[in-house]
Design a protein around this motif. Structure first.
Motif, PDB file in Angstrom:
ATOM      1  N   PRO A   1     130.009  54.531  31.525  1.00  0.00           N
ATOM      2  CA  PRO A   1     129.835  56.109  31.095  1.00  0.00           C
ATOM      3  C   PRO A   1     128.632  56.246  30.485  1.00  0.00           C
ATOM      4  O   PRO A   1     128.057  55.418  29.923  1.00  0.00           O
ATOM      5  N   ALA A   2     128.016  57.377  30.588  1.00  0.00           N
ATOM      6  CA  ALA A   2     126.839  57.767  29.820  1.00  0.00           C
ATOM      7  C   ALA A   2     127.143  58.086  28.667  1.00  0.00           C
ATOM      8  O   ALA A   2     128.029  58.895  28.114  1.00  0.00           O
ATOM      9  N   THR A   3     126.524  57.309  27.480  1.00  0.00           N
ATOM     10  CA  THR A   3     126.568  57.610  26.014  1.00  0.00           C
ATOM     11  C   THR A   3     125.813  58.664  25.239  1.00  0.00           C
ATOM     12  O   THR A   3     125.876  59.217  24.224  1.00  0.00           O
TER      13      THR A   3
ATOM     14  N   VAL B   1     119.019  58.514  30.239  1.00  0.00           N
ATOM     15  CA  VAL B   1     120.200  58.215  29.979  1.00  0.00           C
ATOM     16  C   VAL B   1     120.399  56.918  29.619  1.00  0.00           C
ATOM     17  O   VAL B   1     119.727  56.003  29.684  1.00  0.00           O
ATOM     18  N   SER B   2     121.738  56.898  28.409  1.00  0.00           N
ATOM     19  CA  SER B   2     121.827  55.455  27.911  1.00  0.00           C
ATOM     20  C   SER B   2     123.334  55.355  28.486  1.00  0.00           C
ATOM     21  O   SER B   2     124.234  56.268  28.454  1.00  0.00           O
TER      22      SER B   2
ATOM     23  N   ASN C   1     121.472  65.698  35.493  1.00  0.00           N
ATOM     24  CA  ASN C   1     122.844  65.393  36.119  1.00  0.00           C
ATOM     25  C   ASN C   1     122.863  64.204  37.176  1.00  0.00           C
ATOM     26  O   ASN C   1     123.772  63.431  37.401  1.00  0.00           O
ATOM     27  N   GLU C   2     121.728  64.112  37.985  1.00  0.00           N
ATOM     28  CA  GLU C   2     121.749  62.589  38.822  1.00  0.00           C
ATOM     29  C   GLU C   2     121.655  61.497  37.745  1.00  0.00           C
ATOM     30  O   GLU C   2     122.183  60.607  38.071  1.00  0.00           O
ATOM     31  N   LEU C   3     120.718  61.621  36.781  1.00  0.00           N
ATOM     32  CA  LEU C   3     120.676  60.465  35.955  1.00  0.00           C
ATOM     33  C   LEU C   3     122.174  60.132  35.378  1.00  0.00           C
ATOM     34  O   LEU C   3     122.660  58.958  35.133  1.00  0.00           O
ATOM     35  N   THR C   4     123.003  61.018  34.726  1.00  0.00           N
ATOM     36  CA  THR C   4     124.178  60.782  34.145  1.00  0.00           C
ATOM     37  C   THR C   4     124.988  60.140  34.993  1.00  0.00           C
ATOM     38  O   THR C   4     126.026  59.330  34.624  1.00  0.00           O
ATOM     39  N   ARG C   5     125.176  60.457  36.473  1.00  0.00           N
ATOM     40  CA  ARG C   5     126.040  59.986  37.349  1.00  0.00           C
ATOM     41  C   ARG C   5     125.629  58.164  37.654  1.00  0.00           C
ATOM     42  O   ARG C   5     126.503  57.444  38.119  1.00  0.00           O
ATOM     43  N   GLU C   6     124.375  57.939  37.173  1.00  0.00           N
ATOM     44  CA  GLU C   6     123.849  56.490  37.516  1.00  0.00           C
ATOM     45  C   GLU C   6     124.469  55.679  36.345  1.00  0.00           C
ATOM     46  O   GLU C   6     124.423  54.568  36.508  1.00  0.00           O
TER      47      GLU C   6
ATOM     48  N   TRP D   1     111.557  53.401  33.785  1.00  0.00           N
ATOM     49  CA  TRP D   1     111.800  52.142  33.223  1.00  0.00           C
ATOM     50  C   TRP D   1     113.119  52.216  33.235  1.00  0.00           C
ATOM     51  O   TRP D   1     114.028  52.988  33.319  1.00  0.00           O
ATOM     52  N   ALA D   2     113.927  50.713  32.977  1.00  0.00           N
ATOM     53  CA  ALA D   2     115.331  50.736  33.579  1.00  0.00           C
ATOM     54  C   ALA D   2     115.692  49.329  32.747  1.00  0.00           C
ATOM     55  O   ALA D   2     114.751  48.292  33.040  1.00  0.00           O
ATOM     56  N   ASP D   3     116.700  49.456  32.123  1.00  0.00           N
ATOM     57  CA  ASP D   3     117.270  48.030  31.626  1.00  0.00           C
ATOM     58  C   ASP D   3     118.593  47.988  31.697  1.00  0.00           C
ATOM     59  O   ASP D   3     119.315  49.223  32.199  1.00  0.00           O
ATOM     60  N   PRO D   4     119.701  47.167  31.489  1.00  0.00           N
ATOM     61  CA  PRO D   4     121.075  47.195  31.615  1.00  0.00           C
ATOM     62  C   PRO D   4     121.745  48.396  30.783  1.00  0.00           C
ATOM     63  O   PRO D   4     122.638  48.686  30.788  1.00  0.00           O
ATOM     64  N   GLU D   5     120.910  48.907  29.578  1.00  0.00           N
ATOM     65  CA  GLU D   5     121.549  50.076  28.970  1.00  0.00           C
ATOM     66  C   GLU D   5     120.937  51.306  28.735  1.00  0.00           C
ATOM     67  O   GLU D   5     121.309  52.095  28.852  1.00  0.00           O
ATOM     68  N   VAL D   6     119.537  51.429  29.288  1.00  0.00           N
ATOM     69  CA  VAL D   6     119.032  52.740  29.051  1.00  0.00           C
ATOM     70  C   VAL D   6     117.941  52.943  30.341  1.00  0.00           C
ATOM     71  O   VAL D   6     117.418  51.925  30.892  1.00  0.00           O
TER      72      VAL D   6
END
Length: 228
Positions: free
Chosen positions: A115-117, A139-140, A107-112, A192-197
């Motif tokens: 919108p979450a896809t 999350v994406s 749920n914390e990831l989704t807020r980041e 890991w992180a990028d502009p989409e995932v």
């Protein structure tokens, strides 16, 4: 009986007769010049050879640099997340996690991501012959600040000095670090992180772990799938 001719030059040097100097030796492969003007032209060609060679080498280097600079940067691929049945041969399980294990919850990831896809969260493991548990959360969507996201993903696991690692085929940035659990188990957390995932993978074992960077890349490839 004929008289023997004395040794020595047939025509003694006469100071009144001009003496012709011998021609200078020229490098093989160059035409022999005729006269002083031709000699000056030939020597001029020899002197210009280093400059010509240097120009050709410099031109070749410039062309190579242009070719290297023209390599296009790969365009990020649109992706979605999936929940596989197994990871690294470990089945998905409902086994409870060790008590007191800090987590970056879904749920914390989704807020980041707004919108979450798509999202994925799962626990994989088995008790024998080598107890190991793998926890994944991802999350994406739209990740506004991937660098800050990496810091937040790893913070709950308290891994000292996480280091940048190979991120795999989808780009972005990735970091891994090692730490300990409340029951003195061993953990490796890779985010890991990028502009989409964005996501995090945590490896839990009772004994000291080997390097898990390759395992992390394999898991990321399992979780992320190109769309379209």
């Amino acid at each position: 009986m004929p008289k023997r001719r004395p040794a020595g030059p047939r025509h003694p040097l006469d100071p009144t007769v001009p003496h012709r100097p011998s021609r200078p030796h020229l490098p093989l492969g160059l035409p022999r010049a005729s006269g002083p003007a031709g000699l000056r032209r030939t020597l001029g060609r020899i002197g210009s050879l280093p400059a010509v060679v240097a120009t050709v080498l410099a031109t070749g280097c410039a062309v190579a640099d242009v070719e290297r600079a023209s390599v296009p940067t790969p365009t990020p691929v649109a992706r979605t997340l999936r929940t596989p049945d197994t990871l690294l041969g470990l089945p998905r399980t409902g086994t409870p996690l060790p008590a007191g294990l800090p987590r970056f919850r879904l749920n914390e990831l989704t807020r980041e991501a707004s919108p979450a896809t798509s999202t994925v969260e799962g626990v994989y493991g088995q008790g024998r012959p080598t107890p190991e548990t793998i926890v994944v959360s991802a999350v994406s969507g739209t990740i506004a600040d991937p660098q800050a996201m990496l810091d937040r993903l790893l913070k709950p696991y308290r891994v000292p000095k996480p280091r940048s690692v190979e991120f795999g085929r989808y780009g972005g940035e990735a970091r891994c670090g090692r730490g300990r659990t409340a029951d003195q188990g061993h953990l490796t957390a890779c985010a890991w992180a990028d502009p989409e995932v964005a996501g995090v993978v945590v490896f839990l074992t009772a004994t000291k772990q080997p390097d898990r960077k390759e395992d992390f890349i394999t898991i990321r490839d399992e979780l992320e799938q190109p769309t379209g």
